[in-house]
Motif scaffolding. Structure first.
Motif, PDB file in Angstrom:
ATOM      1  N   SER A   1       1.005  -1.155   0.004  1.00 46.46           N
ATOM      2  CA  SER A   1      -0.035   0.141   0.050  1.00 46.46           C
ATOM      3  C   SER A   1       0.938   1.224   0.185  1.00 46.46           C
ATOM      4  CB  SER A   1      -0.919  -0.012   1.117  1.00 46.46           C
ATOM      5  OG  SER A   1      -0.152   0.242   2.437  1.00 46.46           O
ATOM      6  N   ASP A   2       0.243   2.478   0.013  1.00 41.98           N
ATOM      7  CA  ASP A   2       1.091   3.498  -0.123  1.00 41.98           C
ATOM      8  C   ASP A   2       1.286   3.981   1.409  1.00 41.98           C
ATOM      9  OD1 ASP A   2       0.154   3.926  -2.615  1.00 41.98           O
ATOM     10  OD2 ASP A   2      -1.317   5.211  -2.235  1.00 41.98           O
TER      11      ASP A   2
ATOM     12  N   LYS B   1       9.043   3.699  -4.026  1.00 48.36           N
ATOM     13  CA  LYS B   1       7.977   4.674  -4.251  1.00 48.36           C
ATOM     14  C   LYS B   1       8.402   6.066  -4.700  1.00 48.36           C
ATOM     15  CE  LYS B   1       4.025   6.784  -1.627  1.00 48.36           C
ATOM     16  NZ  LYS B   1       3.301   6.916  -0.534  1.00 48.36           N
TER      17      LYS B   1
ATOM     18  N   ASP C   1       1.605   6.385  -6.969  1.00 50.56           N
ATOM     19  CA  ASP C   1       0.673   6.124  -5.884  1.00 50.56           C
ATOM     20  C   ASP C   1      -0.475   4.940  -6.326  1.00 50.56           C
ATOM     21  OD1 ASP C   1      -1.398   8.914  -5.738  1.00 50.56           O
ATOM     22  OD2 ASP C   1       0.023   8.191  -7.463  1.00 50.56           O
ATOM     23  N   LEU C   2      -1.011   4.488  -5.422  1.00 44.58           N
ATOM     24  CA  LEU C   2      -2.113   3.166  -5.917  1.00 44.58           C
ATOM     25  C   LEU C   2      -3.499   4.055  -6.538  1.00 44.58           C
ATOM     26  CD1 LEU C   2      -1.560   0.625  -3.120  1.00 44.58           C
ATOM     27  CD2 LEU C   2      -0.597   0.749  -5.609  1.00 44.58           C
ATOM     28  N   ASN C   3      -4.130   5.224  -5.810  1.00 45.90           N
ATOM     29  CA  ASN C   3      -5.075   5.877  -6.273  1.00 45.90           C
ATOM     30  C   ASN C   3      -4.830   6.817  -7.472  1.00 45.90           C
ATOM     31  OD1 ASN C   3      -3.347   7.415  -4.634  1.00 45.90           O
ATOM     32  ND2 ASN C   3      -5.196   8.354  -3.495  1.00 45.90           N
ATOM     33  N   TYR C   4      -3.985   6.285  -8.456  1.00 45.05           N
ATOM     34  CA  TYR C   4      -3.480   7.303  -9.558  1.00 45.05           C
ATOM     35  C   TYR C   4      -4.808   7.766 -10.342  1.00 45.05           C
ATOM     36  CZ  TYR C   4      -1.197   8.328 -13.926  1.00 45.05           C
ATOM     37  OH  TYR C   4      -0.934   9.174 -15.298  1.00 45.05           O
ATOM     38  N   ASP C   5      -6.072   6.990 -10.616  1.00 43.92           N
ATOM     39  CA  ASP C   5      -7.088   7.354 -11.141  1.00 43.92           C
ATOM     40  C   ASP C   5      -7.664   8.628 -10.707  1.00 43.92           C
ATOM     41  OD1 ASP C   5      -6.219   5.546 -13.345  1.00 43.92           O
ATOM     42  OD2 ASP C   5      -7.575   4.002 -12.212  1.00 43.92           O
ATOM     43  N   GLN C   6      -7.862   8.653  -9.237  1.00 40.43           N
ATOM     44  CA  GLN C   6      -8.531   9.519  -8.430  1.00 40.43           C
ATOM     45  C   GLN C   6      -7.941  11.058  -8.623  1.00 40.43           C
ATOM     46  OE1 GLN C   6      -9.904   7.913  -4.695  1.00 40.43           O
ATOM     47  NE2 GLN C   6     -11.267   6.395  -5.627  1.00 40.43           N
ATOM     48  N   ARG C   7      -6.579  10.601  -8.316  1.00 35.70           N
ATOM     49  CA  ARG C   7      -5.420  11.879  -8.160  1.00 35.70           C
ATOM     50  C   ARG C   7      -5.523  12.454  -9.552  1.00 35.70           C
ATOM     51  NH1 ARG C   7      -0.457  12.245  -9.335  1.00 35.70           N
ATOM     52  NH2 ARG C   7      -0.110  10.197  -9.706  1.00 35.70           N
TER      53      ARG C   7
ATOM     54  N   LYS D   1      -7.800  12.562 -11.899  1.00 31.49           N
ATOM     55  CA  LYS D   1      -9.279  13.349 -11.955  1.00 31.49           C
ATOM     56  C   LYS D   1      -9.051  14.625 -11.321  1.00 31.49           C
ATOM     57  CE  LYS D   1     -14.197  12.639 -11.875  1.00 31.49           C
ATOM     58  NZ  LYS D   1     -15.051  11.720 -11.410  1.00 31.49           N
TER      59      LYS D   1
END
Length: 379
Positions: A128-129, A141, A146-152, A154
């Protein structure tokens, strides 16, 4: 006496036979073209050639023996090398079998360092991050991974759009402010230009007034200067006329010869007062110069006559030389013509003699009997 005569006859016959044998040997040597051309002892040469061939045969046999021995050694070396290769191959095979059976990789202490399945058995580099193993020095890293690349992404796009709208509004406001500032600057510039033009007009009026005053002052100064120069010129002209009158009436320019006579006698003069010679002295000098000119003309005329005489003699000598050369050439041609006639007569006599020798004197050719009387003895 008969026995003594018989013994003497036998000795003479034996001596005669020995001489005959020596003569035959000499003839065999002399009449043999090969021996006569070589000029050495052929038997000795043949013996040397035979010895050389025997030596070469022995050398060849020894070389063949050495070659056979080298071939045998090469075969032995090949066999030894082949045996050594087989031994090394068997030893390596035994070592491989031993390592395969008793030294497996799994039994080694450092097997975990070279395990081919180590990546499959190990945990992922990051769960995880907020994984505590992802330290700065671990290099697992980085920014943007990071793992939430799509939300970030957007959120970042929305943020960029908002920033773009803000920049556009700020740009429009800046353009309006710039336009207002430019208008204000233009008004101030026009006012400054008007003030500058008024100031320049005042300065030009002041300059014109100063120039007029300066011109009046200069005109007054020029008139005074012209009057002063006129007075100076008149005074200078008057002084010059006085000086000229004094000089013309004096002894210096009147060239009075008496002023240069020295107190030591009339044959001597004062150099700083002497104005030149008198007419009598000048006439005497001119007469002497005319005499010199006449003498020089006479010498030139004599030299011209002498050169003309030399030229005439040179022409006569050249003409005589030319006549002599022509006479010599004529004599040479006559001598050459006579020599050609003599050579022609001698050539005709030589041809006649050759015809006579060829047809009459040399018509008897020698026969084989004539040549057979030569080379019958060695002497």
């Amino acid at each position: 006496m008969s026995r003594l005569g018989l013994q003497r006859d036998l000795q003479e016959a034996a001596a005669l036979e020995r001489r005959r044998q020596r003569e035959l040997q000499r003839q065999s040597r002399i009449f043999n073209a090969r021996v006569r051309t070589i000029g050495v002892d052929k038997d000795a040469l043949d013996t040397q050639v035979k010895d050389r061939k025997t030596q070469e045969a022995a050398e060849k046999a020894r070389n063949e023996e050495l070659a056979n021995e080298m071939k045998q050694n090469d075969k032995t070396m090949c066999m030894l090398e082949e045996r050594q290769k087989n031994d090394i191959r068997n030893m390596n095979k035994a070592i491989s079998e031993f390592q395969k059976n008793f030294q497996k990789p799994e039994t080694r202490r450092e097997f975990d360092l070279s395990d081919p399945q180590a990546l499959k058995k190990d945990k992922p580099a990051r769960l995880s991050d907020s994984d505590p193993r992802c330290t700065v020095s671990g290099l697992q890293k980085f920014m943007g991974e990071d793992l939430n690349y799509d939300q970030r992404m957007k959120f970042q796009k929305e943020q960029l759009r908002e920033w773009s709208l803000q920049q556009q509004r700020a740009w429009k406001k800046a353009l309006a402010d710039q336009k207002f500032a430019d208008d204000l600057y233009d008004k101030n510039r026009i006012q400054l230009d008007q003030k500058t033009m008024e100031q320049q007009q005042k300065e030009e009026e002041n300059k014109r007034a100063v120039c007029a005053a300066t011109k009046d002052f200069n005109r007054t100064q020029a008139a005074e200067l012209a009057e002063r120069r006129k007075l100076e010129k008149y005074q200078k002209m008057k002084d010059d006329m006085d000086e000229i009158s004094s000089l013309l009436q004096g002894d210096l320019l009147s060239e009075n010869p008496e002023q240069a006579v020295s107190s030591f006698g009339r044959h001597r003069v004062i150099t700083d007062r002497w104005k030149g010679m008198t007419q009598d002295q000048l006439m005497a000098i001119r007469y002497s110069q005319q005499q010199q000119v006449l003498e020089k003309l006479r010498l030139k005329e004599e030299e011209r006559q002498r050169d003309a005489e030399w030229d005439r003699q040179s022409i006569q000598a050249a003409r005589a030389q030319l006549i002599l050369e022509r006479h010599q050439q004529r004599q040479n041609r006559e001598c050459r013509r006579a020599l050609d006639n003599v050579n022609a007569e001698l050539c005709q006599e030589q041809k006649s003699k050759n015809i006579y020798l060829k047809e009459a004197a040399y018509s008897n050719f020698p026969t084989d009997q004539y040549y057979a009387q030569f080379n019958t003895t060695s002497r």
